[in-house]
Design a protein around this motif. Structure first.
Motif, PDB file in Angstrom:
ATOM      1  N   ALA A 384       0.836  -1.203   0.000  1.00  0.00           N
ATOM      2  CA  ALA A 384       0.000   0.000   0.000  1.00  0.00           C
ATOM      3  C   ALA A 384       0.866   1.245   0.000  1.00  0.00           C
ATOM      4  N   GLY A 385       0.363   2.269  -0.641  1.00  0.00           N
ATOM      5  CA  GLY A 385       1.079   3.542  -0.724  1.00  0.00           C
ATOM      6  C   GLY A 385       0.677   4.211  -2.031  1.00  0.00           C
ATOM      7  N   ASN A 386       1.002   5.494  -2.175  1.00  0.00           N
ATOM      8  CA  ASN A 386       0.595   6.190  -3.406  1.00  0.00           C
ATOM      9  C   ASN A 386       1.284   5.638  -4.646  1.00  0.00           C
ATOM     10  N   TYR A 387       2.482   5.048  -4.477  1.00  0.00           N
ATOM     11  CA  TYR A 387       3.177   4.458  -5.626  1.00  0.00           C
ATOM     12  C   TYR A 387       2.290   3.422  -6.331  1.00  0.00           C
ATOM     13  N   SER A 408      -6.981  -5.281   1.485  1.00  0.00           N
ATOM     14  CA  SER A 408      -7.024  -4.711   2.838  1.00  0.00           C
ATOM     15  C   SER A 408      -6.082  -3.513   2.960  1.00  0.00           C
ATOM     16  N   GLY A 409      -5.323  -3.217   1.898  1.00  0.00           N
ATOM     17  CA  GLY A 409      -4.430  -2.051   1.939  1.00  0.00           C
ATOM     18  C   GLY A 409      -3.316  -2.203   2.956  1.00  0.00           C
ATOM     19  N   SER A 410      -2.802  -3.409   3.082  1.00  0.00           N
ATOM     20  CA  SER A 410      -1.731  -3.640   4.046  1.00  0.00           C
ATOM     21  C   SER A 410      -0.375  -3.341   3.404  1.00  0.00           C
ATOM     22  N   MET A 411       0.408  -2.514   4.056  1.00  0.00           N
ATOM     23  CA  MET A 411       1.764  -2.267   3.572  1.00  0.00           C
ATOM     24  C   MET A 411       2.616  -3.524   3.774  1.00  0.00           C
ATOM     25  N   GLY A 412       3.744  -3.587   3.066  1.00  0.00           N
ATOM     26  CA  GLY A 412       4.713  -4.657   3.295  1.00  0.00           C
ATOM     27  C   GLY A 412       4.382  -5.974   2.634  1.00  0.00           C
ATOM     28  N   ALA A 434       7.069  -1.423  -4.485  1.00  0.00           N
ATOM     29  CA  ALA A 434       6.988  -1.030  -3.080  1.00  0.00           C
ATOM     30  C   ALA A 434       7.358   0.433  -2.960  1.00  0.00           C
ATOM     31  N   GLY A 435       6.789   1.092  -1.956  1.00  0.00           N
ATOM     32  CA  GLY A 435       7.279   2.418  -1.588  1.00  0.00           C
ATOM     33  C   GLY A 435       8.471   2.209  -0.668  1.00  0.00           C
ATOM     34  N   ASP A 436       9.151   3.307  -0.337  1.00  0.00           N
ATOM     35  CA  ASP A 436      10.264   3.162   0.613  1.00  0.00           C
ATOM     36  C   ASP A 436       9.725   2.719   1.972  1.00  0.00           C
ATOM     37  N   GLY A 437       8.560   3.258   2.356  1.00  0.00           N
ATOM     38  CA  GLY A 437       7.945   2.838   3.616  1.00  0.00           C
ATOM     39  C   GLY A 437       7.514   1.383   3.536  1.00  0.00           C
ATOM     40  N   CYS A 438       6.820   1.061   2.486  1.00  0.00           N
ATOM     41  CA  CYS A 438       6.262  -0.274   2.286  1.00  0.00           C
ATOM     42  C   CYS A 438       7.365  -1.341   2.269  1.00  0.00           C
ATOM     43  N   PHE A 439       8.431  -1.074   1.526  1.00  0.00           N
ATOM     44  CA  PHE A 439       9.497  -2.076   1.387  1.00  0.00           C
ATOM     45  C   PHE A 439      10.093  -2.434   2.745  1.00  0.00           C
ATOM     46  N   LEU A 440      10.324  -1.408   3.582  1.00  0.00           N
ATOM     47  CA  LEU A 440      11.030  -1.700   4.840  1.00  0.00           C
ATOM     48  C   LEU A 440      10.131  -2.360   5.879  1.00  0.00           C
ATOM     49  N   MET A 441       8.861  -2.582   5.545  1.00  0.00           N
ATOM     50  CA  MET A 441       8.012  -3.335   6.480  1.00  0.00           C
ATOM     51  C   MET A 441       8.289  -4.831   6.408  1.00  0.00           C
ATOM     52  N   ASN A 442       8.594  -5.344   5.213  1.00  0.00           N
ATOM     53  CA  ASN A 442       8.919  -6.767   5.108  1.00  0.00           C
ATOM     54  C   ASN A 442      10.072  -7.006   4.141  1.00  0.00           C
ATOM     55  N   ASN A 462      11.107   5.364  -4.147  1.00  0.00           N
ATOM     56  CA  ASN A 462      11.564   6.052  -2.927  1.00  0.00           C
ATOM     57  C   ASN A 462      11.338   7.554  -3.057  1.00  0.00           C
ATOM     58  N   ASN A 463      10.346   8.054  -2.290  1.00  0.00           N
ATOM     59  CA  ASN A 463      10.118   9.503  -2.271  1.00  0.00           C
ATOM     60  C   ASN A 463      10.465  10.104  -0.913  1.00  0.00           C
ATOM     61  N   GLY A 464      11.065   9.269  -0.025  1.00  0.00           N
ATOM     62  CA  GLY A 464      11.530   9.792   1.267  1.00  0.00           C
ATOM     63  C   GLY A 464      10.419  10.138   2.250  1.00  0.00           C
ATOM     64  N   TYR A 466       6.318   8.764   3.945  1.00  0.00           N
ATOM     65  CA  TYR A 466       5.112   7.931   3.932  1.00  0.00           C
ATOM     66  C   TYR A 466       4.086   8.743   3.130  1.00  0.00           C
ATOM     67  N   GLY A 467       4.176   8.607   1.804  1.00  0.00           N
ATOM     68  CA  GLY A 467       3.520   9.559   0.903  1.00  0.00           C
ATOM     69  C   GLY A 467       2.009   9.654   1.067  1.00  0.00           C
ATOM     70  N   THR A 468       1.339   8.530   1.156  1.00  0.00           N
ATOM     71  CA  THR A 468      -0.131   8.573   1.257  1.00  0.00           C
ATOM     72  C   THR A 468      -0.553   9.391   2.468  1.00  0.00           C
ATOM     73  N   ILE A 469       0.144   9.155   3.571  1.00  0.00           N
ATOM     74  CA  ILE A 469      -0.274   9.832   4.805  1.00  0.00           C
ATOM     75  C   ILE A 469       0.117  11.314   4.733  1.00  0.00           C
ATOM     76  N   ARG A 470       1.290  11.603   4.114  1.00  0.00           N
ATOM     77  CA  ARG A 470       1.653  13.011   3.935  1.00  0.00           C
ATOM     78  C   ARG A 470       0.600  13.720   3.084  1.00  0.00           C
TER      79      ARG A 470
HETATM   80  C1  LIG Z   1       0.650  -2.110   7.773  1.00  0.00           C
HETATM   81  C2  LIG Z   1       0.195  -0.717   7.493  1.00  0.00           C
HETATM   82  N1  LIG Z   1       0.596   0.293   8.288  1.00  0.00           N
HETATM   83  C3  LIG Z   1       0.207   1.555   8.037  1.00  0.00           C
HETATM   84  C4  LIG Z   1      -0.615   1.839   6.985  1.00  0.00           C
HETATM   85  C5  LIG Z   1      -1.058   3.271   6.715  1.00  0.00           C
HETATM   86  N2  LIG Z   1      -0.422   3.730   5.456  1.00  0.00           N
HETATM   87  C6  LIG Z   1      -1.048   3.638   4.271  1.00  0.00           C
HETATM   88  S1  LIG Z   1      -0.121   4.160   3.014  1.00  0.00           S
HETATM   89  C7  LIG Z   1       1.153   4.588   4.039  1.00  0.00           C
HETATM   90  C8  LIG Z   1       2.411   5.204   3.497  1.00  0.00           C
HETATM   91  C9  LIG Z   1       3.053   4.384   2.435  1.00  0.00           C
HETATM   92  O1  LIG Z   1       4.326   4.907   2.218  1.00  0.00           O
HETATM   93  P1  LIG Z   1       5.285   4.379   1.086  1.00  0.00           P
HETATM   94  O2  LIG Z   1       5.324   2.897   1.092  1.00  0.00           O
HETATM   95  O3  LIG Z   1       6.591   5.040   1.237  1.00  0.00           O
HETATM   96  O4  LIG Z   1       4.570   4.768  -0.262  1.00  0.00           O
HETATM   97  P2  LIG Z   1       4.153   6.225  -0.825  1.00  0.00           P
HETATM   98  O5  LIG Z   1       2.777   6.491  -0.345  1.00  0.00           O
HETATM   99  O6  LIG Z   1       5.155   7.215  -0.328  1.00  0.00           O
HETATM  100  O7  LIG Z   1       4.197   6.058  -2.304  1.00  0.00           O
HETATM  101  C10 LIG Z   1       0.833   4.299   5.366  1.00  0.00           C
HETATM  102  C11 LIG Z   1       1.744   4.545   6.525  1.00  0.00           C
HETATM  103  C12 LIG Z   1      -1.047   0.730   6.192  1.00  0.00           C
HETATM  104  N3  LIG Z   1      -1.883   0.879   5.163  1.00  0.00           N
HETATM  105  N4  LIG Z   1      -0.600  -0.515   6.451  1.00  0.00           N
END
Ligand SMILES: Cc1ncc(C[n+]2csc(CCOP(=O)(O)OP(=O)(O)O)c2C)c(N)n1
Length: 549
Positions: A384-387, A408-412, A434-442, A462-464, A466-470
């Motif tokens: 999950a993420g904007n990527y 379910s929109g689960s990251m990682g 994967a996003g940078d956030g997403c990749f480092l989850m698993n 990698n946009n540095g 947690y893009g969706t939440i930003r």
């Molecule tokens: C396990 C889990 N934790 C937190 C979230 C809330 N969440 C949704 S998108 C996101 C940021 C994703 O960041 P990144 O993977 O870097 O991708 P970007 O949005 O920057 O492209 C977060 C924290 C989630 N969906 N799943």
């Protein structure tokens, strides 16, 4: 006479299991020992969340339960991330957990958890086996429960002393698959509804599809000139380049498609549940009473009328339904055929990536390039993420079993899913996004890819941040940035440290050669794309979102 551990492995073999994903624990040594002499391939993972997600991916792509073994307490709670995904996505998974010994139960013994309570809301069935002689019964039943009706995860808790006990037990028999077929009366009613319709629309979703069912659905859509959309992250159910494909009924839906669905007089929903995401928060179909005549086809009677009152409820699996409905014909040439063509034209326009955007790396041309070079049977995974928008909106999915992404929109999820997909189909190209956030989850499961020589390609966007939440933060609380900035490792160096291949992409033109080198390396690879955080969506910049707030 056999140990509980041997009986577990026998029952898995009897039910056709050839691979399990695990993180070992002292709580189930007797099972591990039995695996030593079995033909089942054991894939040892780095964290139980990843192991459970791999099992989910296997269940998702094959329709047969993915099997995962973890230890008690922390192993089980880690694995819950994958179990929740399997539950929300209706995926057959069986999670086995080593449990504390019987004499220690109910004393909050070391790592003791009551799994019926812990998994009560996120598993389809939870059972603890106290008598090893009943292992064949419970394991075979677990396969039946995981795959029948609305598929889902089953959790089996295995007390340590039960696993080491030696008993005489009946041989395990394979489970009997249960099919749910539509009746002729329901098919008659559907035929009548469709023949009287002016603007029908079909939405495909859920599980219990296979390649044949997807081909039958295609033929039905052609015979009736029906426009077909795919529910959120179920895009592998219809060829996106088919003239009847209308688009992704997911997050950030094409407004023209949303309008088309709202204006439909009959909506035929096959397999899906039209949850909060695909229904745009229950606005495309209103809950509980949709404006459109809803024909809901689902394998679980409990899902029919749960969120939407259907005009016609058909209790059938998608594959059994399309097999039966394929025999029906329209009364005359469908009056809506020209509308169906227009809907596809709107999809093609919507799914053409923009050429430009902020920063030195443009995701649009990268997606165009991938569309050219990826084979039709390439498997794409993501978390999950904007990527993920770039994948869902612009990747034109062609075939079944080419997508693994959690509704379910689960990251990682993307990296472990890619490992499982590559283990399943070694000859197919497997790309994890994967996003940078997403990749480092698993991301640690990249080590599993290296260990088993599974050359997946992970594209880390990698946009540095947690893009969706930003993005949500800037829209709701402009300029007040909290907890969304990330300082990242050098992902290409990380790939090399794991024993894989690493690439860094800092401008658009770097991507194609980097991707080709990654492919040619024959190793698991990470291609890191350094994306400007301004490029937060394909059409809007972060600054535009903040300024509009
Ligand atoms: C396990 C889990 N934790 C937190 C979230 C809330 N969440 C949704 S998108 C996101 C940021 C994703 O960041 P990144 O993977 O870097 O991708 P970007 O949005 O920057 O492209 C977060 C924290 C989630 N969906 N799943």
């Amino acid at each position: 006479m056999k140990t509980g551990g041997q009986l577990i492995v026998d029952a898995l073999e009897a039910n056709g299991t050839d691979r399990i994903f695990c993180v070992p624990g002292e709580s189930y040594l007797a099972v591990l020992d039995a695996l030593h002499d079995s033909k089942i391939r054991t894939i040892v993972c780095r964290q139980e969340g990843g192991a459970a997600m791999m099992a989910d991916c296997q269940g998702r792509l094959t329709g047969k339960p993915g099997i995962c073994f973890v230890t008690r307490g922390p192993g089980a709670t880690n694995a819950s991330a994958g179990i929740h995904i399997a539950m929300q996505d209706s995926i057959p998974v069986i999670l086995f957990i080593g449990q504390v010994a019987s004499h220690a139960k109910e004393r909050e013994a070391f790592q003791e958890v009551d799994y019926k309570r812990f998994f009560g809301d996120i598993a389809k069935w939870v059972v603890e086996i106290d008598d090893a002689a009943r292992i064949p019964e419970f394991v075979t039943r677990a396969f039946a429960v995981a795959t029948s009706g609305r598929p889902g995860p089953v959790v089996i808790s295995l007390p340590e002393d039960m696993l080491t006990s030696v008993v005489e037990a009946p041989a395990a028999l394979p489970h009997t698959p249960v099919e749910t077929r539509p009746g002729e009366a329901e098919l008659d009613a559907l035929e009548k509804l469709l023949n009287g319709a002016k603007r029908p629309f079909v939405i495909l979703g859920g599980t219990r599809w296979d390649e044949e069912a997807v081909a039958r659905m295609r033929a039905i859509s052609e015979k009736w000139s029906l426009p077909v959309g795919c529910s959120f992250r179920r895009q592998m159910l219809f060829d996106h380049l088919h003239a009847n494909y209308a688009g992704d009924v997911g997050i950030g839906i094409n407004p023209k498609l949303a309008a088309r669905i709202k204006a439909a007089d009959v909506v035929l929903l096959i397999g899906g549940r039209m949850g909060e995401m695909p229904s745009s928060d229950y606005t495309l179909l209103k809950s509980p009473y949709p404006d459109q005549a809803l024909v809901h086809v689902h394998a679980d009677a409990g899902e029919l009328g749960r969120v939407y009152r259907p005009t016609l409820a058909i209790n059938a699996s998608p594959s059994a339904f399309v097999e039966a409905f394929a025999k029906r014909k329209p009364a005359g040439p469908p009056s809506w055929a020209s509308e169906t063509a227009k809907t596809h034209a709107a999809y093609l326009e919507w799914s053409t990536p923009p050429e430009t955007g902020p920063g030195a790396v443009q995701m649009g041309p990268i997606m165009n390039y991938l569309e050219k070079v990826l084979p039709d049977d390439a498997i794409l995974t993501n978390g999950a993420g904007n990527y993920a928008t770039w994948v869902h909106r612009f990747h034109r999915s062609r075939r079944f079993a080419t997508q693994a992404a959690p509704t379910s929109g689960s990251m990682g999820y993307g990296t472990p899913a890619a490992v499982a997909a590559k283990a399943l189909y070694p000859d197919r190209t497997v790309v994890a996004f994967a996003g940078d956030g997403c990749f480092l989850m698993n991301g640690q499961e990249f080590a599993t890819a290296v260990q088993y020589d599974l050359p997946i390609i992970v594209i880390v966007v990698n946009n540095g941040i947690y893009g969706t939440i930003r993005m949500h933060q800037e829209r709701e609380y402009p300029g007040r940035v909290v907890a969304t900035d990330l300082r990242n490792p050098d992902f290409a160096a990380l790939a090399r440290a794991y024993g894989g291949h690493g690439e860094t992409v800092e401008k658009t033109a770097d991507f194609a050669p980097a991707f080709e080198r990654a492919r040619a390396s024959g190793k698991p690879a990470i291609v890191e794309i350094r994306l400007d955080p301004e490029a937060i969506t394909p059409t809007r910049t972060m600054t535009q979102i903040r300024d509009k707030a």
